[in-house]
Write a protein that holds these residues in place. Structure first.
Motif, short mmCIF file in Angstrom:
data_model
loop_
_atom_site.label_atom_id
_atom_site.label_comp_id
_atom_site.label_asym_id
_atom_site.label_seq_id
_atom_site.Cartn_x
_atom_site.Cartn_y
_atom_site.Cartn_z
N LYS A 85 0.84 -1.20 0.00
CA LYS A 85 0.00 0.00 0.00
C LYS A 85 0.88 1.26 0.00
N ARG A 88 2.52 1.97 -3.35
CA ARG A 88 1.62 2.57 -4.35
C ARG A 88 1.26 4.03 -4.04
N THR A 89 1.29 4.41 -2.77
CA THR A 89 0.74 5.72 -2.38
C THR A 89 1.76 6.76 -1.96
N ASN A 91 5.70 8.70 -2.67
CA ASN A 91 6.66 8.99 -3.73
C ASN A 91 7.85 8.04 -3.62
N ASP A 95 9.85 11.27 -12.11
CA ASP A 95 9.35 11.16 -13.48
C ASP A 95 10.41 11.69 -14.45
N CYS A 101 7.41 11.00 -7.93
CA CYS A 101 6.16 10.38 -8.39
C CYS A 101 5.90 9.09 -7.62
N LYS A 102 4.65 8.67 -7.68
CA LYS A 102 4.21 7.44 -7.02
C LYS A 102 4.28 6.28 -8.00
N GLU A 103 4.38 5.08 -7.47
CA GLU A 103 4.41 3.88 -8.32
C GLU A 103 2.99 3.37 -8.52
N ARG A 104 2.48 3.53 -9.71
CA ARG A 104 1.11 3.09 -10.01
C ARG A 104 1.09 1.83 -10.86
N LEU A 105 2.21 1.47 -11.46
CA LEU A 105 2.24 0.35 -12.39
C LEU A 105 2.83 -0.90 -11.76
#
Length: 145
Positions: A85, A88-89, A91, A95, A101-105
């Motif tokens: 969790k 994903r949420t 930084n 980028d 940036c956050k890891e969304r992938l």
């Protein structure tokens, strides 16, 4: 527990009361999760973020870099969930313009009870290829395709 020693000549004995058995509520389920990352732009920033997340959640984490980037997380079931969790949420990378940036992938590949032969020594470890990975982890990584 009270520990006392008695010395008789050249022999010292240690008297320690028996410890109470561990109840089933005190034993926590240990899990290992394997997931895949799309990319890592800044390994230094990424590794620092994963180390911090591992220390805060009490998990152990390893990254296997190469053509496919895999992350292995081991610890208590709730801690592994919290680690993923946070991954994903918060930084964890930068980028293309250098902004955090956050890891969304993240692609969750597998999650299993932790086998007794798998030991991750440090909160964070990074390996450049599968040849550096301890033998106990290889079957889990091969299953998680």
């Amino acid at each position: 527990a009270v520990v006392s020693t008695q010395s008789t000549g050249n022999l010292t004995t240690l008297e320690e009361p028996l410890k109470e058995p561990v109840s089933s509520e005190q034993i926590t389920a240990q899990e290992v999760a394997v997931y895949q990352l799309d990319h890592i732009r800044s390994p230094r920033v990424y590794h620092k973020a994963l180390t911090r997340a591992a220390q805060e959640t009490g998990c152990r984490c390893a990254v296997i870099a190469g053509h496919v980037i895999k992350v292995v997380v081991a610890g208590e079931a709730a801690a592994v969930t919290e680690f993923i969790k946070r991954h994903r949420t918060t930084n964890v990378d930068v980028d293309s313009k250098g902004r955090p940036c956050k890891e969304r992938l993240i692609s969750n590949l597998s999650r299993h009870p932790l086998p007794s032969n798998i030991i991750l020594d440090a909160p964070f470890q990074a390996w450049e290829s599968l040849s550096e990975v301890p033998a106990g982890l290889l079957p889990l990584l091969e299953q998680a395709v």
